[in-house]
Enzyme design. Structure first.
Site, PDB file in Angstrom:
ATOM      1  N   TYR A  96      40.564  45.214  49.222  1.00  0.00           N
ATOM      2  CA  TYR A  96      41.023  46.573  48.897  1.00  0.00           C
ATOM      3  C   TYR A  96      40.477  47.605  49.882  1.00  0.00           C
ATOM      4  O   TYR A  96      41.158  48.574  50.206  1.00  0.00           O
ATOM      5  CB  TYR A  96      40.528  46.975  47.500  1.00  0.00           C
ATOM      6  CG  TYR A  96      41.454  46.615  46.366  1.00  0.00           C
ATOM      7  CD1 TYR A  96      41.786  45.298  46.103  1.00  0.00           C
ATOM      8  CD2 TYR A  96      41.975  47.606  45.545  1.00  0.00           C
ATOM      9  CE1 TYR A  96      42.606  44.965  45.048  1.00  0.00           C
ATOM     10  CE2 TYR A  96      42.803  47.289  44.486  1.00  0.00           C
ATOM     11  CZ  TYR A  96      43.112  45.966  44.238  1.00  0.00           C
ATOM     12  OH  TYR A  96      43.932  45.660  43.197  1.00  0.00           O
ATOM     13  N   LYS A 122      37.874  31.636  45.285  1.00  0.00           N
ATOM     14  CA  LYS A 122      38.771  30.727  46.008  1.00  0.00           C
ATOM     15  C   LYS A 122      37.964  30.114  47.141  1.00  0.00           C
ATOM     16  O   LYS A 122      38.311  30.184  48.328  1.00  0.00           O
ATOM     17  CB  LYS A 122      40.003  31.513  46.501  1.00  0.00           C
ATOM     18  CG  LYS A 122      41.125  30.666  47.067  1.00  0.00           C
ATOM     19  CD  LYS A 122      41.899  29.868  46.023  1.00  0.00           C
ATOM     20  CE  LYS A 122      42.915  28.974  46.713  1.00  0.00           C
ATOM     21  NZ  LYS A 122      43.597  28.059  45.762  1.00  0.00           N
ATOM     22  N   ASP A 157      43.221  30.015  40.917  1.00  0.00           N
ATOM     23  CA  ASP A 157      44.519  29.482  40.464  1.00  0.00           C
ATOM     24  C   ASP A 157      44.336  28.722  39.154  1.00  0.00           C
ATOM     25  O   ASP A 157      45.094  28.893  38.196  1.00  0.00           O
ATOM     26  CB  ASP A 157      45.193  28.631  41.551  1.00  0.00           C
ATOM     27  CG  ASP A 157      44.270  27.613  42.224  1.00  0.00           C
ATOM     28  OD1 ASP A 157      43.049  27.631  41.975  1.00  0.00           O
ATOM     29  OD2 ASP A 157      44.795  26.790  43.007  1.00  0.00           O
ATOM     30  N   ASP A 163      42.101  42.196  39.395  1.00  0.00           N
ATOM     31  CA  ASP A 163      43.299  43.001  39.141  1.00  0.00           C
ATOM     32  C   ASP A 163      44.394  42.129  38.542  1.00  0.00           C
ATOM     33  O   ASP A 163      44.999  42.473  37.521  1.00  0.00           O
ATOM     34  CB  ASP A 163      43.768  43.626  40.469  1.00  0.00           C
ATOM     35  CG  ASP A 163      45.021  44.454  40.299  1.00  0.00           C
ATOM     36  OD1 ASP A 163      45.087  45.247  39.336  1.00  0.00           O
ATOM     37  OD2 ASP A 163      45.947  44.325  41.136  1.00  0.00           O
ATOM     38  N   ASP A 177      45.807  41.847  34.251  1.00  0.00           N
ATOM     39  CA  ASP A 177      47.182  42.032  33.756  1.00  0.00           C
ATOM     40  C   ASP A 177      47.627  40.784  32.984  1.00  0.00           C
ATOM     41  O   ASP A 177      48.289  40.882  31.944  1.00  0.00           O
ATOM     42  CB  ASP A 177      48.164  42.292  34.908  1.00  0.00           C
ATOM     43  CG  ASP A 177      48.395  43.781  35.182  1.00  0.00           C
ATOM     44  OD1 ASP A 177      47.425  44.560  35.093  1.00  0.00           O
ATOM     45  OD2 ASP A 177      49.548  44.165  35.504  1.00  0.00           O
TER      46      ASP A 177
HETATM   47  C1  IPM Z   1      44.425  48.825  38.379  1.00  0.00           C
HETATM   48  C2  IPM Z   1      45.512  49.216  39.359  1.00  0.00           C
HETATM   49  C3  IPM Z   1      44.901  49.697  40.666  1.00  0.00           C
HETATM   50  C4  IPM Z   1      44.149  48.512  41.269  1.00  0.00           C
HETATM   51  C5  IPM Z   1      45.893  50.252  41.693  1.00  0.00           C
HETATM   52  C6  IPM Z   1      46.732  51.371  41.130  1.00  0.00           C
HETATM   53  C7  IPM Z   1      45.198  50.743  42.934  1.00  0.00           C
HETATM   54  O1  IPM Z   1      46.412  48.175  39.540  1.00  0.00           O
HETATM   55  O2  IPM Z   1      43.568  49.666  38.077  1.00  0.00           O
HETATM   56  O3  IPM Z   1      44.456  47.700  37.885  1.00  0.00           O
HETATM   57  O4  IPM Z   1      44.754  47.654  41.943  1.00  0.00           O
HETATM   58  O5  IPM Z   1      42.942  48.453  41.067  1.00  0.00           O
HETATM   59 MN    MN Z   2      46.132  46.525  38.148  1.00  0.00          MN
END
Ligand code: IPM
Ligand code: MN
Ligand code: NAD
Length: 352
Positions: free
Chosen positions: A136, A186, A218, A242, A246
């Site tokens: 990042y 990884k 993975d 990240d 999700d």
């Molecule tokens: C999160 C988001 C951010 C990240 C983006 C918007 C930069 O996806 O907070 O999960 O990747 O950290």
């Molecule tokens: Mn995110």
């Protein structure tokens, strides 16, 4: 208790308003809220996604409540002007290297998960995601190969101190919860991960009570949806965390349910300075429709009370009110229900 409220873009202002209303409903003495522009809305008003005044407001507060940033209309701006740079800039400038993303299935609500209920029932974990390093924040760019092709590149790196400090956060979380720690990398491909694994293994010696294992990312993604019960604390770098968070949110039922705390080293009068935000984004597809689930942001406000203000009882009250609201069948479209943002917020407040 100075809180900087940064609602941002898309559904950010909608969900943040409900979380603020929950905080106000608690009638906490000494609560002072200051609002700031951030993201695409700040870029439109001030020409920059993270104006100096917003950064100063955040830096002078005891905690930051953040909505979301992002706007498809800004996707072709130069990178430094894109709304996402605002949240990345806040994390970096404020030294918020430790991102806690708890994910658990609310008791009795296993059927909200797309996983089979008996699998979903096992989800009770915390993702500890490093937040100010990795690919990042490395050098990046576009260039031309010797053959004349365009090439994009991003440098991934972690230094030993960066890995060590986030590993200590994860070991302490695992020790406090009495749960195992899985470090995710990884290392079979990446040098960055090789160093990560060596450092985490070394630090494990300081925490003999914590059961540590290492897992490739993975495999971790696969295990998260097939055997989530095997995870207690998941320690990961910025990029993997990240993606896995999700995934964890979907396993719980909706991304509209997962809060987060981003912490650094600075202490406030009653806890640690932090930024609190839902893990989701600005959801342009539903923005302005009053459909967003505000629970992730409301639960982020609860994390704020616990970590930055030492108000564990009040945090638990908010969490119980959210759980009760869901159990009573009050759910947004993301969970197959018909309740809108304001109705969900009001229902949570009624149950505080
Ligand atoms: C999160 C988001 C951010 C990240 C983006 C918007 C930069 O996806 O907070 O999960 O990747 O950290
Ligand atoms: Mn995110
Ligand atoms: P997103 O998280 O905004 O949305 C993904 C999907 O989940 C969409 O279908 C959306 O409608 C749904 N969703 C998200 N939050 C919801 C909620 N509270 N209630 C109900 N449904 C919800 O991810 P995206 O679409 O990939 O990104 C949109 C924008 O947000 C992009 O500009 C992205 O960069 C940005 N983003 C910002 C943050 C942040 O501010 N921390 C986090 C992630 C994405």
């Amino acid at each position: 208790m100075k809180i900087a409220v940064l609602p941002g873009d898309g559904i950010g202002p909608e969900v943040t308003a409900e979380a603020v209303a929950v905080l106000e409903a608690l009638a906490l003495p000494g609560l002072v809220l200051g609002h700031g522009d951030v993201g695409a809305s700040a870029w439109r008003r001030h020409g920059h996604p993270l104006p100096e005044a917003t950064l100063a407001l955040a830096a002078e507060a005891d905690a930051v409540l953040f909505g979301a940033v992002g706007d498809p209309a800004c996707d072709s701006l130069e990178r430094h002007l894109r709304p996402e740079q605002a949240i990345l800039g806040l994390r970096k400038h404020l030294g918020l290297f430790a991102n806690l993303r708890p994910a658990r299935v609310f008791a009795g609500l296993e059927a909200l998960s797309p996983l089979r209920p008996e699998i979903a029932a096992g989800i009770d974990l915390i993702i500890v995601r490093e937040l100010t390093g990795d690919v990042y924040f490395g050098a990046k760019g576009q260039r031309t190969t010797p053959e004349g092709a365009r090439e994009g590149w991003d440098a991934m790196s972690y230094s030993e101190p960066e890995v060590a400090r986030i590993a200590h956060v994860a070991f302490r979380a695992a020790a406090a919860a009495g749960r195992p720690l899985t470090s995710i990398d990884k290392a079979n491909v990446l040098e960055t991960s090789q160093l990560w694994r060596e450092v985490v293994s070394r630090i494990a010696g300081e925490y003999p009570a914590v059961a540590l294992d290492h897992m490739y990312v993975d495999n971790a993604a696969m295990q998260l949806v097939s055997h989530p019960e095997r995870f207690g604390v998941m320690l990961t770098g910025n990029l993997f965390g990240d993606i896995l968070s999700d995934l964890a949110s979907a396993a719980v039922g909706s991304i509209g349910l997962l809060p987060s705390a981003s912490l650094g080293e600075r202490q406030t009068a009653h806890g640690t300075f932090g930024l609190y935000e839902p893990i989701h984004g600005s959801a342009p597809d539903i923005a302005g429709k009053g459909k967003a689930n505000p629970m992730a942001t409301i639960l982020s406000a609860a994390m704020m009370l616990r970590h930055s203000f030492g108000l564990a009882d009040e945090a638990a009250r908010i969490e119980a009110a959210v759980a009760r609201t869901l159990a009573d069948g009050i759910r947004g479209a993301d969970l197959g229900g018909e309740h809108g943002t304001a109705a969900i917020g009001a229902a949570v407040r009624a149950r505080l």
